[in-house]
Design a protein around this motif. Structure first.
Motif, PDB file in Angstrom:
ATOM      1  N   SER A 178       7.503   6.717  -2.612  1.00 55.34           N
ATOM      2  CA  SER A 178       6.347   5.930  -3.047  1.00 55.34           C
ATOM      3  C   SER A 178       6.152   4.709  -2.165  1.00 55.34           C
ATOM      4  O   SER A 178       5.034   4.382  -1.761  1.00 55.34           O
ATOM      5  N   ARG A 179       7.264   4.022  -1.854  1.00 58.10           N
ATOM      6  CA  ARG A 179       7.176   2.846  -0.981  1.00 58.10           C
ATOM      7  C   ARG A 179       6.658   3.234   0.393  1.00 58.10           C
ATOM      8  O   ARG A 179       5.825   2.542   0.983  1.00 58.10           O
ATOM      9  N   THR A 180       7.152   4.357   0.907  1.00 54.42           N
ATOM     10  CA  THR A 180       6.729   4.816   2.231  1.00 54.42           C
ATOM     11  C   THR A 180       5.245   5.163   2.230  1.00 54.42           C
ATOM     12  O   THR A 180       4.506   4.837   3.169  1.00 54.42           O
ATOM     13  N   THR A 181       4.789   5.807   1.170  1.00 52.41           N
ATOM     14  CA  THR A 181       3.372   6.178   1.051  1.00 52.41           C
ATOM     15  C   THR A 181       2.491   4.939   0.970  1.00 52.41           C
ATOM     16  O   THR A 181       1.459   4.847   1.643  1.00 52.41           O
ATOM     17  N   ARG A 182       2.898   3.975   0.149  1.00 53.12           N
ATOM     18  CA  ARG A 182       2.111   2.739   0.022  1.00 53.12           C
ATOM     19  C   ARG A 182       2.046   1.994   1.351  1.00 53.12           C
ATOM     20  O   ARG A 182       0.987   1.485   1.742  1.00 53.12           O
ATOM     21  N   ALA A 183       3.185   1.930   2.044  1.00 54.59           N
ATOM     22  CA  ALA A 183       3.208   1.234   3.332  1.00 54.59           C
ATOM     23  C   ALA A 183       2.286   1.921   4.335  1.00 54.59           C
ATOM     24  O   ALA A 183       1.553   1.252   5.081  1.00 54.59           O
ATOM     25  N   ALA A 184       2.301   3.261   4.348  1.00 52.35           N
ATOM     26  CA  ALA A 184       1.438   4.004   5.274  1.00 52.35           C
ATOM     27  C   ALA A 184      -0.029   3.759   4.961  1.00 52.35           C
ATOM     28  O   ALA A 184      -0.852   3.553   5.862  1.00 52.35           O
ATOM     29  N   LEU A 185      -0.385   3.767   3.684  1.00 52.28           N
ATOM     30  CA  LEU A 185      -1.772   3.530   3.288  1.00 52.28           C
ATOM     31  C   LEU A 185      -2.205   2.101   3.594  1.00 52.28           C
ATOM     32  O   LEU A 185      -3.316   1.865   4.092  1.00 52.28           O
ATOM     33  N   GLU A 186      -1.344   1.137   3.325  1.00 50.47           N
ATOM     34  CA  GLU A 186      -1.705  -0.254   3.586  1.00 50.47           C
ATOM     35  C   GLU A 186      -1.813  -0.534   5.083  1.00 50.47           C
ATOM     36  O   GLU A 186      -2.704  -1.275   5.517  1.00 50.47           O
ATOM     37  N   ASP A 187      -0.931   0.058   5.875  1.00 46.30           N
ATOM     38  CA  ASP A 187      -1.021  -0.109   7.332  1.00 46.30           C
ATOM     39  C   ASP A 187      -2.318   0.507   7.862  1.00 46.30           C
ATOM     40  O   ASP A 187      -3.016  -0.095   8.681  1.00 46.30           O
ATOM     41  N   ALA A 188      -2.622   1.721   7.390  1.00 45.34           N
ATOM     42  CA  ALA A 188      -3.849   2.388   7.817  1.00 45.34           C
ATOM     43  C   ALA A 188      -5.066   1.609   7.341  1.00 45.34           C
ATOM     44  O   ALA A 188      -6.042   1.434   8.083  1.00 45.34           O
ATOM     45  N   GLY A 189      -5.006   1.141   6.100  1.00 46.13           N
ATOM     46  CA  GLY A 189      -6.117   0.377   5.555  1.00 46.13           C
ATOM     47  C   GLY A 189      -6.364  -0.894   6.345  1.00 46.13           C
ATOM     48  O   GLY A 189      -7.504  -1.209   6.692  1.00 46.13           O
ATOM     49  N   ALA A 195     -12.674   6.943   2.264  1.00 41.58           N
ATOM     50  CA  ALA A 195     -11.374   7.296   1.689  1.00 41.58           C
ATOM     51  C   ALA A 195     -10.702   8.374   2.532  1.00 41.58           C
ATOM     52  O   ALA A 195      -9.481   8.348   2.729  1.00 41.58           O
ATOM     53  N   GLN A 196     -11.516   9.315   3.042  1.00 39.25           N
ATOM     54  CA  GLN A 196     -10.958  10.378   3.878  1.00 39.25           C
ATOM     55  C   GLN A 196     -10.383   9.810   5.176  1.00 39.25           C
ATOM     56  O   GLN A 196      -9.335  10.253   5.647  1.00 39.25           O
ATOM     57  N   ASP A 197     -11.060   8.818   5.750  1.00 34.60           N
ATOM     58  CA  ASP A 197     -10.536   8.151   6.955  1.00 34.60           C
ATOM     59  C   ASP A 197      -9.163   7.554   6.671  1.00 34.60           C
ATOM     60  O   ASP A 197      -8.240   7.651   7.479  1.00 34.60           O
ATOM     61  N   LEU A 198      -9.042   6.930   5.517  1.00 34.04           N
ATOM     62  CA  LEU A 198      -7.806   6.237   5.168  1.00 34.04           C
ATOM     63  C   LEU A 198      -6.640   7.202   4.994  1.00 34.04           C
ATOM     64  O   LEU A 198      -5.553   6.971   5.534  1.00 34.04           O
ATOM     65  N   VAL A 199      -6.867   8.272   4.236  1.00 36.46           N
ATOM     66  CA  VAL A 199      -5.754   9.200   3.998  1.00 36.46           C
ATOM     67  C   VAL A 199      -5.389   9.950   5.278  1.00 36.46           C
ATOM     68  O   VAL A 199      -4.213  10.237   5.512  1.00 36.46           O
ATOM     69  N   ALA A 200      -6.381  10.242   6.108  1.00 38.27           N
ATOM     70  CA  ALA A 200      -6.097  10.918   7.371  1.00 38.27           C
ATOM     71  C   ALA A 200      -5.268  10.021   8.282  1.00 38.27           C
ATOM     72  O   ALA A 200      -4.285  10.459   8.901  1.00 38.27           O
ATOM     73  N   ALA A 201      -5.637   8.750   8.375  1.00 40.05           N
ATOM     74  CA  ALA A 201      -4.912   7.811   9.231  1.00 40.05           C
ATOM     75  C   ALA A 201      -3.502   7.553   8.712  1.00 40.05           C
ATOM     76  O   ALA A 201      -2.570   7.330   9.487  1.00 40.05           O
ATOM     77  N   ALA A 202      -3.353   7.581   7.383  1.00 44.83           N
ATOM     78  CA  ALA A 202      -2.037   7.342   6.777  1.00 44.83           C
ATOM     79  C   ALA A 202      -1.167   8.587   6.755  1.00 44.83           C
ATOM     80  O   ALA A 202       0.049   8.494   6.551  1.00 44.83           O
ATOM     81  N   GLY A 203      -1.782   9.755   6.939  1.00 46.65           N
ATOM     82  CA  GLY A 203      -1.028  11.001   6.895  1.00 46.65           C
ATOM     83  C   GLY A 203      -0.579  11.366   5.493  1.00 46.65           C
ATOM     84  O   GLY A 203       0.504  11.934   5.300  1.00 46.65           O
ATOM     85  N   VAL A 204      -1.420  11.034   4.505  1.00 48.48           N
ATOM     86  CA  VAL A 204      -1.093  11.355   3.114  1.00 48.48           C
ATOM     87  C   VAL A 204      -2.271  12.100   2.485  1.00 48.48           C
ATOM     88  O   VAL A 204      -3.320  12.258   3.102  1.00 48.48           O
ATOM     89  N   THR A 205      -2.089  12.535   1.252  1.00 45.80           N
ATOM     90  CA  THR A 205      -3.153  13.253   0.561  1.00 45.80           C
ATOM     91  C   THR A 205      -4.097  12.262  -0.130  1.00 45.80           C
ATOM     92  O   THR A 205      -3.740  11.112  -0.382  1.00 45.80           O
ATOM     93  N   ARG A 206      -5.266  12.753  -0.474  1.00 38.24           N
ATOM     94  CA  ARG A 206      -6.213  11.915  -1.207  1.00 38.24           C
ATOM     95  C   ARG A 206      -5.658  11.570  -2.589  1.00 38.24           C
ATOM     96  O   ARG A 206      -5.903  10.494  -3.126  1.00 38.24           O
ATOM     97  N   GLY A 207      -4.889  12.502  -3.147  1.00 39.69           N
ATOM     98  CA  GLY A 207      -4.267  12.254  -4.439  1.00 39.69           C
ATOM     99  C   GLY A 207      -3.316  11.060  -4.385  1.00 39.69           C
ATOM    100  O   GLY A 207      -3.183  10.324  -5.364  1.00 39.69           O
TER     101      GLY A 207
END
Length: 199
Positions: A10-21, A35-47
């Motif tokens: 969870s921490r890794t996912t949040r960090a990836a999303l915040e960095d991408a954001g 939102a699609q740009d964000l999840v693609a840049a973070a390498g995570v799912t939209r969920g």
């Protein structure tokens, strides 16, 4: 162990999303980032975005908070490094640091330009007050204790100074000549501060 592993993910996912954001909100602005740009840049799912932040706006608010906390800490450290007996000098250092930070892409785009639009003007003013108000109030209290400021209503004075600083930052951000506007803003705010100090 499985629970710890989930917390780590969870921490890794949040960090990836915040960095991408942070990166995309700076480059494209809030409106230009999907939102699609964000999840693609973070390498995570939209969920994952929805699970941790609800939506794009929720992630933006987390990034906004991050930028503001970092900026406030930098200003506090700059003031703390100055001679505590020189209150006006400390205020000048804090102001100069604040206006310099306002020229950085993260502060300019995320906080000054997109912040008021995404939060709404009143909510943005309240957000700014949460971060800058305590520092300004502490400086004014120090001035009063040292006999440099008259027995004025410090909370009201602090709120007015926060509003003046926010307005100065927005004026600099939107100026045709930001360097000139920054110099003028610094001179003007220092005149206001000098006016409330005794000798």
């Amino acid at each position: 162990m499985p629970r710890r592993s989930q917390e780590d993910r969870s921490r890794t996912t949040r960090a990836a999303l915040e960095d991408a954001g942070r990166r995309l909100f700076i480059e494209r602005g809030f409106a230009g980032t999907s939102a699609q740009d964000l999840v693609a840049a973070a390498g995570v799912t939209r969920g994952a975005l929805h699970h941790h932040y609800g939506d794009k706006r929720g992630l933006f608010l987390a990034v906004l908070e991050q930028v503001e906390v970092e900026s406030s800490a930098e200003i506090e450290n700059a003031i703390a490094a100055h001679d505590p007996a020189d209150l006006l000098g400390g205020m000048a250092i804090g102001l100069a640091t604040f206006l310099e930070i306002c020229r950085r892409p993260a502060m300019l785009q995320i906080v000054l330009l997109d912040g008021p639009t995404v939060l709404g003007w009143q909510a943005f003013r309240e957000f700014e007050a949460q971060h800058g108000l305590g520092l300004i109030t502490a400086l004014l209290e120090r001035g009063r204790e040292a006999g440099l400021i008259a027995d004025a209503p410090i909370p009201m004075l602090a709120q007015l100074l926060v509003s003046a600083l926010s307005e100065a930052a927005l004026m600099v951000a939107n100026a045709a000549d930001p360097d000139l506007a920054r110099t003028q803003a610094q001179q003007s705010i220092m005149l206001l501060l000098a006016g409330i100090l005794r000798g």
